[in-house]
Design an enzyme around this catalytic site. Sequence first.
Site, PDB file in Angstrom:
ATOM      1  N   LEU A 117       0.898  -1.153   0.000  1.00  0.00           N
ATOM      2  CA  LEU A 117       0.000   0.000   0.000  1.00  0.00           C
ATOM      3  C   LEU A 117       0.933   1.199   0.000  1.00  0.00           C
ATOM      4  CD1 LEU A 117      -3.006   0.758   0.081  1.00  0.00           C
ATOM      5  CD2 LEU A 117      -2.867   0.796   2.565  1.00  0.00           C
ATOM      6  N   ASP A 118       0.819   2.040  -1.025  1.00  0.00           N
ATOM      7  CA  ASP A 118       1.770   3.140  -1.206  1.00  0.00           C
ATOM      8  C   ASP A 118       1.962   3.966   0.062  1.00  0.00           C
ATOM      9  OD1 ASP A 118       2.072   2.427  -3.829  1.00  0.00           O
ATOM     10  OD2 ASP A 118       0.689   3.933  -4.611  1.00  0.00           O
ATOM     11  N   LYS A 119       3.155   4.513   0.209  1.00  0.00           N
ATOM     12  CA  LYS A 119       3.473   5.349   1.367  1.00  0.00           C
ATOM     13  C   LYS A 119       2.470   6.497   1.540  1.00  0.00           C
ATOM     14  CE  LYS A 119       7.364   7.876   3.445  1.00  0.00           C
ATOM     15  NZ  LYS A 119       8.794   8.254   3.278  1.00  0.00           N
ATOM     16  N   PRO A 120       2.026   7.175   0.474  1.00  0.00           N
ATOM     17  CA  PRO A 120       1.055   8.267   0.662  1.00  0.00           C
ATOM     18  C   PRO A 120      -0.373   7.780   0.889  1.00  0.00           C
ATOM     19  CG  PRO A 120       2.309   8.488  -1.404  1.00  0.00           C
ATOM     20  CD  PRO A 120       2.492   7.110  -0.926  1.00  0.00           C
ATOM     21  N   SER A 121      -0.602   6.458   0.806  1.00  0.00           N
ATOM     22  CA  SER A 121      -1.949   5.904   0.966  1.00  0.00           C
ATOM     23  C   SER A 121      -2.137   5.352   2.375  1.00  0.00           C
ATOM     24  CB  SER A 121      -2.192   4.794  -0.067  1.00  0.00           C
ATOM     25  OG  SER A 121      -1.999   5.277  -1.380  1.00  0.00           O
TER      26      SER A 121
END
Length: 242
Positions: free
Chosen positions: A104-108
Amino acid sequence: MLKRLNKYISETGYCSRREADSLIEQGHVTINGAVPELGTKVGPDDIVSVKGKPITPSKADKTDRVYLAYNKPVGITCTTEKKVKGNIIDAIGFKQRIFPIGRLDKPSEGLILLTSDGDIVNKILRAENAHDKHYRVIVNKPVTSEFIHNMSNGVPILNTITKKCLVKQAGKFGFDIVLTQGLNRQIRRMCEYFGYEVTRLTRKRIMHIDLKGLKVGQYRHLTEQEMLQMNAALKHSSSEIQ
């Protein structure tokens, strides 16, 4: 009974099969003190070590394996590399060795599963298994019916066309999307293709498991019922890496 070395390593909870293959290729694995080749099989009396330390086989009934649901905050990186600041393992602080199922992406933010069961990782991640994931997305300008239609019917990104998917509007600037794919930064790239920028992305559900009762930064063990449903859903899924 002989087992492939990567399967043996993943079943101990050390890492996934794919990561096990990488460790074997890099020469970090030994069997009875000797460096093996990929595809080597292991017997019950063999001693397997990773980076010089013997690893212990898991119980056949999986009672020693861990399955967690975690509500990942923005800024946490889904890696087991302890040298990476803000890695998911340090963030959770779980005493047993675990690793995330996918990314899960860092900004998500939102739901990610973690486990000590390497076999289940590939079963969930393989695209052919089509296990769905539900996201709530907020973008930087009003969502239109045309945008919803275009997003749901396949978008050209990363030299392919995304699979058709369910997309529903959720407020003026938001929409819900259910994916069975896991392309790199897929939702963000899909939005960018139509001139939209994602300002917030939250994964709400993976298969039948959701965020209910989990505040941001909290984790919980999967319930017995969730595990029964997961095992039933994965019954015909392959864990083999293609």
